[in-house]
Design a protein around this motif. Structure first.
Motif, PDB file in Angstrom:
ATOM      1  N   GLU A  10       0.833  -1.203   0.000  1.00 35.55           N
ATOM      2  CA  GLU A  10       0.000   0.000   0.000  1.00 35.55           C
ATOM      3  C   GLU A  10       0.874   1.261   0.000  1.00 35.55           C
ATOM      4  O   GLU A  10       2.093   1.184   0.097  1.00 35.55           O
ATOM      5  CB  GLU A  10      -0.924  -0.001   1.220  1.00 35.55           C
ATOM      6  N   THR A  11       0.223   2.424  -0.104  1.00 37.02           N
ATOM      7  CA  THR A  11       0.929   3.702  -0.125  1.00 37.02           C
ATOM      8  C   THR A  11       1.451   4.044   1.262  1.00 37.02           C
ATOM      9  O   THR A  11       0.711   4.006   2.248  1.00 37.02           O
ATOM     10  CB  THR A  11       0.005   4.824  -0.622  1.00 37.02           C
ATOM     11  N   ILE A  12       2.728   4.423   1.321  1.00 29.94           N
ATOM     12  CA  ILE A  12       3.399   4.750   2.575  1.00 29.94           C
ATOM     13  C   ILE A  12       3.853   6.205   2.528  1.00 29.94           C
ATOM     14  O   ILE A  12       4.370   6.660   1.505  1.00 29.94           O
ATOM     15  CB  ILE A  12       4.627   3.832   2.801  1.00 29.94           C
ATOM     16  N   HIS A  13       3.669   6.927   3.631  1.00 18.70           N
ATOM     17  CA  HIS A  13       4.112   8.322   3.709  1.00 18.70           C
ATOM     18  C   HIS A  13       4.963   8.538   4.955  1.00 18.70           C
ATOM     19  O   HIS A  13       4.721   7.927   6.007  1.00 18.70           O
ATOM     20  CB  HIS A  13       2.920   9.278   3.795  1.00 18.70           C
ATOM     21  N   LEU A  14       5.916   9.437   4.837  1.00 20.46           N
ATOM     22  CA  LEU A  14       6.676   9.960   5.974  1.00 20.46           C
ATOM     23  C   LEU A  14       6.424  11.457   5.999  1.00 20.46           C
ATOM     24  O   LEU A  14       6.529  12.132   4.966  1.00 20.46           O
ATOM     25  CB  LEU A  14       8.175   9.695   5.801  1.00 20.46           C
ATOM     26  N   ALA A  15       6.042  11.990   7.168  1.00 27.25           N
ATOM     27  CA  ALA A  15       5.709  13.417   7.247  1.00 27.25           C
ATOM     28  C   ALA A  15       6.211  14.013   8.547  1.00 27.25           C
ATOM     29  O   ALA A  15       6.503  13.301   9.509  1.00 27.25           O
ATOM     30  CB  ALA A  15       4.206  13.636   7.114  1.00 27.25           C
ATOM     31  N   ARG A  16       6.301  15.341   8.560  1.00 29.20           N
ATOM     32  CA  ARG A  16       6.825  16.094   9.704  1.00 29.20           C
ATOM     33  C   ARG A  16       5.793  17.132  10.152  1.00 29.20           C
ATOM     34  O   ARG A  16       5.159  17.793   9.314  1.00 29.20           O
ATOM     35  CB  ARG A  16       8.133  16.779   9.304  1.00 29.20           C
ATOM     36  N   LEU A  17       5.659  17.289  11.466  1.00 25.66           N
ATOM     37  CA  LEU A  17       4.745  18.298  12.008  1.00 25.66           C
ATOM     38  C   LEU A  17       5.380  19.679  11.878  1.00 25.66           C
ATOM     39  O   LEU A  17       6.537  19.891  12.233  1.00 25.66           O
ATOM     40  CB  LEU A  17       4.451  17.995  13.477  1.00 25.66           C
ATOM     41  N   ASP A  18       4.589  20.623  11.355  1.00 26.18           N
ATOM     42  CA  ASP A  18       5.036  22.008  11.213  1.00 26.18           C
ATOM     43  C   ASP A  18       3.880  22.899  11.655  1.00 26.18           C
ATOM     44  O   ASP A  18       2.953  23.144  10.887  1.00 26.18           O
ATOM     45  CB  ASP A  18       5.440  22.308   9.773  1.00 26.18           C
ATOM     46  N   GLY A  19       3.921  23.343  12.910  1.00 22.00           N
ATOM     47  CA  GLY A  19       2.801  24.107  13.442  1.00 22.00           C
ATOM     48  C   GLY A  19       1.584  23.214  13.590  1.00 22.00           C
ATOM     49  O   GLY A  19       1.641  22.167  14.221  1.00 22.00           O
ATOM     50  N   SER A  20       0.481  23.599  12.957  1.00 20.07           N
ATOM     51  CA  SER A  20      -0.744  22.805  13.027  1.00 20.07           C
ATOM     52  C   SER A  20      -0.932  21.936  11.780  1.00 20.07           C
ATOM     53  O   SER A  20      -2.001  21.356  11.587  1.00 20.07           O
ATOM     54  CB  SER A  20      -1.954  23.725  13.191  1.00 20.07           C
ATOM     55  N   ASP A  21       0.101  21.830  10.950  1.00 18.69           N
ATOM     56  CA  ASP A  21       0.038  21.041   9.719  1.00 18.69           C
ATOM     57  C   ASP A  21       1.101  19.954   9.720  1.00 18.69           C
ATOM     58  O   ASP A  21       2.034  19.969  10.533  1.00 18.69           O
ATOM     59  CB  ASP A  21       0.264  21.932   8.493  1.00 18.69           C
ATOM     60  N   VAL A  22       0.966  19.031   8.777  1.00 25.09           N
ATOM     61  CA  VAL A  22       2.043  18.092   8.494  1.00 25.09           C
ATOM     62  C   VAL A  22       2.533  18.342   7.076  1.00 25.09           C
ATOM     63  O   VAL A  22       1.745  18.682   6.183  1.00 25.09           O
ATOM     64  CB  VAL A  22       1.604  16.617   8.647  1.00 25.09           C
ATOM     65  N   ILE A  23       3.839  18.166   6.877  1.00 27.03           N
ATOM     66  CA  ILE A  23       4.449  18.311   5.563  1.00 27.03           C
ATOM     67  C   ILE A  23       5.008  16.952   5.154  1.00 27.03           C
ATOM     68  O   ILE A  23       5.748  16.318   5.912  1.00 27.03           O
ATOM     69  CB  ILE A  23       5.564  19.374   5.580  1.00 27.03           C
ATOM     70  N   TYR A  24       4.658  16.516   3.966  1.00 25.81           N
ATOM     71  CA  TYR A  24       5.063  15.199   3.492  1.00 25.81           C
ATOM     72  C   TYR A  24       6.501  15.239   2.965  1.00 25.81           C
ATOM     73  O   TYR A  24       6.844  16.060   2.105  1.00 25.81           O
ATOM     74  CB  TYR A  24       4.112  14.724   2.396  1.00 25.81           C
ATOM     75  N   LEU A  25       7.333  14.321   3.473  1.00 24.88           N
ATOM     76  CA  LEU A  25       8.751  14.292   3.144  1.00 24.88           C
ATOM     77  C   LEU A  25       9.125  13.150   2.204  1.00 24.88           C
ATOM     78  O   LEU A  25      10.107  13.253   1.467  1.00 24.88           O
ATOM     79  CB  LEU A  25       9.594  14.168   4.420  1.00 24.88           C
ATOM     80  N   ALA A  26       8.389  12.043   2.255  1.00 27.37           N
ATOM     81  CA  ALA A  26       8.709  10.887   1.412  1.00 27.37           C
ATOM     82  C   ALA A  26       7.456  10.061   1.192  1.00 27.37           C
ATOM     83  O   ALA A  26       6.571  10.019   2.047  1.00 27.37           O
ATOM     84  CB  ALA A  26       9.802  10.034   2.056  1.00 27.37           C
ATOM     85  N   THR A  27       7.395   9.407   0.045  1.00 25.81           N
ATOM     86  CA  THR A  27       6.242   8.586  -0.327  1.00 25.81           C
ATOM     87  C   THR A  27       6.722   7.325  -1.030  1.00 25.81           C
ATOM     88  O   THR A  27       7.688   7.361  -1.797  1.00 25.81           O
ATOM     89  CB  THR A  27       5.303   9.359  -1.279  1.00 25.81           C
ATOM     90  N   ARG A  28       6.049   6.230  -0.752  1.00 29.05           N
ATOM     91  CA  ARG A  28       6.220   4.987  -1.515  1.00 29.05           C
ATOM     92  C   ARG A  28       4.858   4.649  -2.097  1.00 29.05           C
ATOM     93  O   ARG A  28       3.874   4.552  -1.376  1.00 29.05           O
ATOM     94  CB  ARG A  28       6.729   3.844  -0.633  1.00 29.05           C
ATOM     95  N   GLN A  29       4.791   4.462  -3.400  1.00 33.05           N
ATOM     96  CA  GLN A  29       3.512   4.285  -4.067  1.00 33.05           C
ATOM     97  C   GLN A  29       2.930   2.890  -3.831  1.00 33.05           C
ATOM     98  O   GLN A  29       3.655   1.901  -3.717  1.00 33.05           O
ATOM     99  CB  GLN A  29       3.677   4.493  -5.579  1.00 33.05           C
ATOM    100  N   SER A  30       1.613   2.810  -3.803  1.00 31.50           N
ATOM    101  CA  SER A  30       0.923   1.534  -3.705  1.00 31.50           C
ATOM    102  C   SER A  30       1.192   0.691  -4.942  1.00 31.50           C
ATOM    103  O   SER A  30       1.256   1.204  -6.064  1.00 31.50           O
ATOM    104  CB  SER A  30      -0.584   1.768  -3.571  1.00 31.50           C
ATOM    105  N   GLN A  31       1.337  -0.610  -4.746  1.00 30.83           N
ATOM    106  CA  GLN A  31       1.525  -1.515  -5.875  1.00 30.83           C
ATOM    107  C   GLN A  31       0.218  -1.782  -6.615  1.00 30.83           C
ATOM    108  O   GLN A  31       0.218  -2.420  -7.665  1.00 30.83           O
ATOM    109  CB  GLN A  31       2.119  -2.832  -5.375  1.00 30.83           C
ATOM    110  N   HIS A  32      -0.895  -1.277  -6.077  1.00 32.18           N
ATOM    111  CA  HIS A  32      -2.201  -1.532  -6.677  1.00 32.18           C
ATOM    112  C   HIS A  32      -2.624  -0.436  -7.646  1.00 32.18           C
ATOM    113  O   HIS A  32      -3.613  -0.595  -8.350  1.00 32.18           O
ATOM    114  CB  HIS A  32      -3.269  -1.662  -5.584  1.00 32.18           C
TER     115      HIS A  32
END
Length: 264
Positions: free
Chosen positions: A113-135
């Motif tokens: 499935e799709t995997i994300h790595l993200a970082r908290l920045d204030g009241s938001d998250v910023i996405y740093l890395a993604t692995r795409q779903s095989q589906h």
């Protein structure tokens, strides 16, 4: 009415013309980064509140330097390619992104499935890395995107590492929903965070995207946590057995990431 930003307040305290110019430059870039597409001078001026003449000169300078782009008429403006280069260099040089690479690859292989790595920045998250779903046949990425923490499994996993009082200070009193399932009340969100602390992972029940259920877990190399990893699964493909497998895979990923980031 334009609001006074923290950056502008700091510049006023410093009292220097060069500092003020630098703050205005950053504010402009943040304005464009948060609003994709092209915008007229009047739109930008209304949002930031600078005198139109000085705003125009600043925009022309940023266009010449490649930080802002303009279309053929020269009357509308948007974020430039230089911002992309700086953002890419941030991710390329980030120690957590580098340390997490093998674990994200393994988690993507284990779950498909799709995997994300993200970082908290204030009241938001910023996405740093993604692995795409095989589906999926059509690839997509969220790297560099900013989303409200209260509507994502990543953000809720990170908010759960803060105290209730800290969460109230961090978030606005009225939470803007992304879907009909999103939290709009801080008290209800805090109840959700209590449950997350109990079970050790977060659940985004179509709060970010309708039809998508996401599971998130914080990486505890800092307290409160700064980064989290998630797995996103279409609701139509999510059986109880598959959900348990994803939870187990996330806990395993957390343990691996804890080891990989222990020196940070």
């Amino acid at each position: 009415m334009p609001q006074t930003s923290p950056l502008r307040t700091s510049a006023a305290d410093a009292g220097g013309a060069q500092v003020k110019s630098a703050v205005r430059t950053v504010e402009l870039l943040e304005y464009f980064a948060g609003r994709p597409g092209m915008h007229s001078l009047a739109e930008v001026q209304e949002a930031v509140g600078y005198p139109k003449s000085s705003l125009y000169m600043l925009l022309r300078t940023l266009v010449e330097l490649g930080w802002v782009e303009t279309e053929s008429t020269g009357t509308r403006y948007g974020i430039g390619v230089r911002a992309l280069l700086v953002g890419t260099s941030y991710i390329d040089g980030d120690e957590v992104v580098a340390a997490a690479k093998a674990t994200l690859d393994r988690l993507a292989d284990d779950t498909t499935e799709t995997i994300h790595l993200a970082r908290l920045d204030g009241s938001d998250v910023i996405y740093l890395a993604t692995r795409q779903s095989q589906h999926y046949l059509r690839p997509f990425t969220r790297v560099g995107r900013r989303l409200p923490a209260h509507s994502t499994s990543l953000g809720k996993a990170l908010l759960a590492t803060y105290t209730d009082e800290e969460v109230r200070k961090l978030l606005p009193a009225k939470l803007e929903p992304l879907t009909e399932h999103s939290h709009t009340d801080v008290d209800a969100l805090i109840e959700d965070l209590h449950a997350i602390r109990e079970r050790g992972y977060s659940i985004d029940a179509e709060e970010n995207t309708v039809g998508l259920r996401c599971f998130g877990i914080a990486i505890p190399y800092r307290t409160p946590a700064r980064d989290a990893v998630s797995c996103s699964v279409p609701v139509a493909r999510l059986t109880p057995g598959r959900e348990q497998m994803i939870r187990d895979a996330l806990f395993d990923a957390r343990d691996r990431l804890t080891l990989a980031t222990r020196h940070l």
